[in-house]
Design a protein around this motif. Structure first.
Motif, short mmCIF file in Angstrom:
data_model
loop_
_atom_site.label_atom_id
_atom_site.label_comp_id
_atom_site.label_asym_id
_atom_site.label_seq_id
_atom_site.Cartn_x
_atom_site.Cartn_y
_atom_site.Cartn_z
N GLN A 99 1.04 -1.33 0.02
CA GLN A 99 -0.01 -0.06 0.14
C GLN A 99 0.81 1.18 0.18
N ARG A 118 1.34 5.53 -0.11
CA ARG A 118 0.55 6.82 -0.07
C ARG A 118 1.94 7.81 -0.36
N LYS A 119 1.83 8.84 -1.07
CA LYS A 119 2.59 9.70 -1.33
C LYS A 119 2.28 11.10 -1.38
N PHE A 120 3.02 11.93 -0.89
CA PHE A 120 3.06 13.31 -0.56
C PHE A 120 4.21 13.87 -1.51
#
Length: 104
Positions: free
Chosen positions: A94, A96-98
């Motif tokens: 999984q 999630r990237k910012f």
């Protein structure tokens, strides 16, 4: 993507120059393998090292794990370099990237 995380602690008093040569060779060889995507490693202040490798799929990562020169290096690691290690692997992690929108 298939993610492999290799956490380790090296034995005290190892020949760090020899270890670094072998580690550099393994990174070079890994980068030549089909399905290789990325590699990074980090060492914490307490001496634990973490190596992250990303592969196109599980088959590519497993093929790397069975590559002949890598198998020799793995045996050398258990015999001489590592006091302990843990290998984590997961398929389709999984993510999630910012990314900041601030100007540089």
């Amino acid at each position: 993507m298939y993610l492999v995380v290799f956490r380790n602690r090296k034995c005290a008093g190892i020949d760090t120059a020899a270890y670094d040569r072998q580690a550099d060779r393994m990174e070079q060889l890994a980068r030549e393998q089909p399905g290789f995507l990325a590699f990074k490693s980090f060492t914490s202040d307490d001496g634990e090292a973490v190596a992250l490798s990303e592969w196109q799929d599980e088959q590519s990562a497993r093929r790397w794990g069975r590559q002949a020169e890598h198998l020799v290096a793995q045996a050398k690691g258990r015999e001489s370099w590592y006091d302990e290690y843990t290998l984590y692997a997961c398929d389709d992690p999984q993510i999630r990237k910012f990314v900041s929108a601030r100007p540089d």
